[in-house]
Write a protein that holds these residues in place. Structure first.
Motif, PDB file in Angstrom:
ATOM      1  N   THR A   1      20.668  18.274 -10.469  1.00 49.90           N
ATOM      2  CA  THR A   1      20.558  19.653 -10.958  1.00 49.90           C
ATOM      3  C   THR A   1      21.941  20.200 -11.298  1.00 49.90           C
ATOM      4  OG1 THR A   1      18.602  19.993  -9.571  1.00 49.90           O
ATOM      5  CG2 THR A   1      19.695  21.959 -10.439  1.00 49.90           C
ATOM      6  N   VAL A   2      22.176  20.428 -12.581  1.00 50.32           N
ATOM      7  CA  VAL A   2      23.474  20.934 -13.037  1.00 50.32           C
ATOM      8  C   VAL A   2      23.425  22.451 -13.210  1.00 50.32           C
ATOM      9  CG1 VAL A   2      25.225  20.809 -14.844  1.00 50.32           C
ATOM     10  CG2 VAL A   2      23.986  18.737 -14.159  1.00 50.32           C
ATOM     11  N   LEU A   3      22.521  22.937 -14.045  1.00 51.16           N
ATOM     12  CA  LEU A   3      22.354  24.379 -14.204  1.00 51.16           C
ATOM     13  C   LEU A   3      21.578  24.932 -13.017  1.00 51.16           C
ATOM     14  CD1 LEU A   3      21.423  24.538 -17.997  1.00 51.16           C
ATOM     15  CD2 LEU A   3      23.677  24.793 -16.933  1.00 51.16           C
ATOM     16  N   GLU A   4      21.861  26.161 -12.643  1.00 57.59           N
ATOM     17  CA  GLU A   4      21.226  26.720 -11.449  1.00 57.59           C
ATOM     18  C   GLU A   4      19.711  26.790 -11.615  1.00 57.59           C
ATOM     19  OE1 GLU A   4      21.461  30.728  -8.682  1.00 57.59           O
ATOM     20  OE2 GLU A   4      23.283  29.754  -9.404  1.00 57.59           O
ATOM     21  N   ARG A   5      19.011  26.268 -10.599  1.00 51.59           N
ATOM     22  CA  ARG A   5      17.551  26.250 -10.601  1.00 51.59           C
ATOM     23  C   ARG A   5      17.045  26.489  -9.182  1.00 51.59           C
ATOM     24  NH1 ARG A   5      15.050  26.747 -15.195  1.00 51.59           N
ATOM     25  NH2 ARG A   5      13.291  25.423 -14.587  1.00 51.59           N
ATOM     26  N   SER A   6      15.812  26.977  -9.115  1.00 49.17           N
ATOM     27  CA  SER A   6      15.092  27.001  -7.846  1.00 49.17           C
ATOM     28  C   SER A   6      14.226  25.748  -7.804  1.00 49.17           C
ATOM     29  CB  SER A   6      14.209  28.252  -7.744  1.00 49.17           C
ATOM     30  OG  SER A   6      14.992  29.423  -7.690  1.00 49.17           O
ATOM     31  N   LEU A   7      14.363  24.964  -6.762  1.00 49.96           N
ATOM     32  CA  LEU A   7      13.583  23.738  -6.613  1.00 49.96           C
ATOM     33  C   LEU A   7      12.565  23.958  -5.502  1.00 49.96           C
ATOM     34  CD1 LEU A   7      16.450  21.072  -6.792  1.00 49.96           C
ATOM     35  CD2 LEU A   7      15.022  21.930  -8.658  1.00 49.96           C
ATOM     36  N   ALA A   8      11.289  23.926  -5.868  1.00 47.87           N
ATOM     37  CA  ALA A   8      10.215  24.164  -4.902  1.00 47.87           C
ATOM     38  C   ALA A   8       9.631  22.825  -4.462  1.00 47.87           C
ATOM     39  CB  ALA A   8       9.136  25.041  -5.512  1.00 47.87           C
ATOM     40  N   PHE A   9       9.878  22.469  -3.214  1.00 47.96           N
ATOM     41  CA  PHE A   9       9.375  21.217  -2.648  1.00 47.96           C
ATOM     42  C   PHE A   9       8.110  21.513  -1.846  1.00 47.96           C
ATOM     43  CE2 PHE A   9      13.945  20.698  -3.139  1.00 47.96           C
ATOM     44  CZ  PHE A   9      14.022  19.486  -3.804  1.00 47.96           C
ATOM     45  N   VAL A  10       7.078  20.715  -2.076  1.00 49.93           N
ATOM     46  CA  VAL A  10       5.804  20.918  -1.384  1.00 49.93           C
ATOM     47  C   VAL A  10       5.440  19.662  -0.614  1.00 49.93           C
ATOM     48  CG1 VAL A  10       3.341  21.393  -1.640  1.00 49.93           C
ATOM     49  CG2 VAL A  10       4.996  22.554  -3.120  1.00 49.93           C
ATOM     50  N   CYS A  11       5.149  19.845   0.671  1.00 51.77           N
ATOM     51  CA  CYS A  11       4.628  18.752   1.494  1.00 51.77           C
ATOM     52  C   CYS A  11       3.515  19.338   2.354  1.00 51.77           C
ATOM     53  CB  CYS A  11       5.718  18.114   2.348  1.00 51.77           C
ATOM     54  SG  CYS A  11       6.720  19.249   3.316  1.00 51.77           S
ATOM     55  N   GLY A  12       2.322  18.819   2.180  1.00 52.91           N
ATOM     56  CA  GLY A  12       1.180  19.385   2.884  1.00 52.91           C
ATOM     57  C   GLY A  12       0.955  20.823   2.458  1.00 52.91           C
ATOM     58  N   ASP A  13       0.860  21.717   3.442  1.00 49.91           N
ATOM     59  CA  ASP A  13       0.646  23.140   3.162  1.00 49.91           C
ATOM     60  C   ASP A  13       1.949  23.923   3.118  1.00 49.91           C
ATOM     61  OD1 ASP A  13      -2.123  22.759   3.136  1.00 49.91           O
ATOM     62  OD2 ASP A  13      -2.252  22.995   5.312  1.00 49.91           O
ATOM     63  N   THR A  14       3.070  23.233   3.179  1.00 52.71           N
ATOM     64  CA  THR A  14       4.376  23.896   3.257  1.00 52.71           C
ATOM     65  C   THR A  14       5.122  23.805   1.935  1.00 52.71           C
ATOM     66  OG1 THR A  14       4.566  23.406   5.621  1.00 52.71           O
ATOM     67  CG2 THR A  14       6.605  23.933   4.448  1.00 52.71           C
ATOM     68  N   THR A  15       5.710  24.920   1.522  1.00 53.62           N
ATOM     69  CA  THR A  15       6.575  24.952   0.347  1.00 53.62           C
ATOM     70  C   THR A  15       7.962  25.415   0.772  1.00 53.62           C
ATOM     71  OG1 THR A  15       4.734  25.480  -1.139  1.00 53.62           O
ATOM     72  CG2 THR A  15       6.957  25.935  -1.944  1.00 53.62           C
ATOM     73  N   VAL A  16       8.957  24.608   0.457  1.00 51.99           N
ATOM     74  CA  VAL A  16      10.348  24.951   0.746  1.00 51.99           C
ATOM     75  C   VAL A  16      11.067  25.104  -0.588  1.00 51.99           C
ATOM     76  CG1 VAL A  16      12.491  24.261   1.872  1.00 51.99           C
ATOM     77  CG2 VAL A  16      10.286  23.624   2.885  1.00 51.99           C
ATOM     78  N   THR A  17      11.592  26.285  -0.846  1.00 55.51           N
ATOM     79  CA  THR A  17      12.306  26.534  -2.097  1.00 55.51           C
ATOM     80  C   THR A  17      13.798  26.619  -1.820  1.00 55.51           C
ATOM     81  OG1 THR A  17      10.425  27.740  -3.012  1.00 55.51           O
ATOM     82  CG2 THR A  17      12.552  28.058  -4.087  1.00 55.51           C
ATOM     83  N   ILE A  18      14.555  25.766  -2.492  1.00 52.98           N
ATOM     84  CA  ILE A  18      16.001  25.784  -2.342  1.00 52.98           C
ATOM     85  C   ILE A  18      16.632  26.185  -3.675  1.00 52.98           C
ATOM     86  CG2 ILE A  18      15.857  23.932  -0.631  1.00 52.98           C
ATOM     87  CD1 ILE A  18      17.112  22.080  -2.751  1.00 52.98           C
ATOM     88  N   VAL A  19      17.882  26.576  -3.619  1.00 47.76           N
ATOM     89  CA  VAL A  19      18.631  26.912  -4.827  1.00 47.76           C
ATOM     90  C   VAL A  19      19.730  25.874  -4.997  1.00 47.76           C
ATOM     91  CG1 VAL A  19      20.069  28.627  -5.984  1.00 47.76           C
ATOM     92  CG2 VAL A  19      18.126  29.362  -4.591  1.00 47.76           C
ATOM     93  N   ALA A  20      19.788  25.271  -6.181  1.00 44.38           N
ATOM     94  CA  ALA A  20      20.784  24.238  -6.466  1.00 44.38           C
ATOM     95  C   ALA A  20      21.460  24.547  -7.791  1.00 44.38           C
ATOM     96  CB  ALA A  20      20.135  22.861  -6.508  1.00 44.38           C
ATOM     97  N   ALA A  21      22.727  24.171  -7.892  1.00 42.01           N
ATOM     98  CA  ALA A  21      23.485  24.349  -9.131  1.00 42.01           C
ATOM     99  C   ALA A  21      24.731  23.482  -9.055  1.00 42.01           C
ATOM    100  CB  ALA A  21      23.880  25.813  -9.328  1.00 42.01           C
ATOM    101  N   GLY A  22      25.137  22.933 -10.196  1.00 42.21           N
ATOM    102  CA  GLY A  22      26.349  22.130 -10.219  1.00 42.21           C
ATOM    103  C   GLY A  22      26.302  20.937  -9.293  1.00 42.21           C
ATOM    104  N   ARG A  23      25.079  20.379  -9.112  1.00 46.59           N
ATOM    105  CA  ARG A  23      24.858  19.236  -8.213  1.00 46.59           C
ATOM    106  C   ARG A  23      25.183  19.597  -6.765  1.00 46.59           C
ATOM    107  NH1 ARG A  23      27.771  14.129 -10.829  1.00 46.59           N
ATOM    108  NH2 ARG A  23      26.487  13.052  -9.274  1.00 46.59           N
ATOM    109  N   ARG A  24      25.017  20.898  -6.444  1.00 45.01           N
ATOM    110  CA  ARG A  24      25.302  21.393  -5.106  1.00 45.01           C
ATOM    111  C   ARG A  24      24.086  22.143  -4.564  1.00 45.01           C
ATOM    112  NH1 ARG A  24      31.066  21.435  -4.876  1.00 45.01           N
ATOM    113  NH2 ARG A  24      31.098  22.799  -3.058  1.00 45.01           N
TER     114      ARG A  24
END
Length: 257
Positions: free
Chosen positions: A47-70
């Motif tokens: 992920t280079v440009l800033e994005r919200s990445l929503a990870f889903v496992c089972g009934d859980t959603t974890v949203t992280i913020v990534a940008a610049g490979r960070r």
């Protein structure tokens, strides 16, 4: 990870067919292949440009913020989770916060059998100058590798479909190497039919025997179906519910073709 290794893995990812689940999200880890936290860090690293990445496992959603490979931080968790690190930008200056982020991701996703991701537009998070920590840096701080060691094809097929199989009998070089569930009926099929089938099939193809998946709908008295997977010196017999056929067949095509 060396630059050459990283480049080779990214090229492999780009040339591989996307795995999209029934919700339209991209499937990035199945049967812990790769490990969920490895899959998450690989997404951050891509992920280079800033994005919200929503990870889903089972009934859980974890949203992280990534940008610049960070990884900048964990923006939200659904269902709601009481953790101070949520909403905070992680920093090397706050090792306790870095550890808290790892602990939370490990708790929520670390043992997930299936992990998907959606890349969404960014939302306001932290301050502009708070950059977070690179994915490469987190591999060192968290002791998580981004390198993926490919599983042998048949093992990948089994781990990918572990939740779809009612029972499993895995044979290599004529010896049982693993079983799952009530495999006695599968063992009977192996002893009475598999060798005859392989000999007949070898005569038909008149050459090198390719990987083959043969399915028998409603093979058992309880209505469940059976499948026989053949690859080189390996035979796998499984029982499954007919509704799982499409997913099993799709994974076979991805792995063996």
């Amino acid at each position: 990870m060396s630059e050459q290794t990283a480049l080779a893995q990214k090229i492999a990812m780009l040339t591989a067919p996307d795995s999209i689940d029934q919700t339209g999200a991209r499937l990035i880890s199945v049967g812990r292949d790769p490990e969920p936290l490895t899959a998450i860090l690989r997404e951050v690293d891509d992920t280079v440009l800033e994005r919200s990445l929503a990870f889903v496992c089972g009934d859980t959603t974890v949203t992280i913020v990534a940008a610049g490979r960070r990884l900048r931080g964990i923006a939200s968790v659904t269902p709601a989770k009481d953790a101070d690190i949520i909403g905070q930008v992680i920093s090397r200056d706050d090792p306790d916060g870095v550890q808290a982020a790892f602990d939370l991701l490990q708790e929520l996703c670390g043992t997930a059998d299936r992990l998907t991701v959606r890349s969404l537009p960014p939302e306001p998070f932290g301050k502009g100058g708070e950059r977070g920590i690179s994915a490469t840096g987190l591999t060192e701080l968290w002791g998580v590798t981004m390198e993926v060691i490919p599983k042998p094809p048949m093992e990948k097929f089994l781990s990918t479909n572990a939740t779809a199989f009612l029972s499993v009998l895995h044979i290599r070089d004529g010896k049982i190497v693993s079983t799952a569930g009530n495999f006695k009926a599968l063992q009977t099929i192996w002893k009475s039919q598999v060798d005859t089938f392989r000999k007949a099939h070898a005569k038909m193809v008149r050459g090198e025997e390719k990987a083959q998946l043969v399915c028998f709908e409603g093979a058992f008295d309880d209505g469940s179906s059976a499948a026989m997977a053949l690859y080189e010196n390996e035979v796998v017999l499984v029982a499954y519910q007919a509704k799982q056929y499409g997913e099993i067949q799709s994974s076979w095509q991805r792995i063996f073709t």
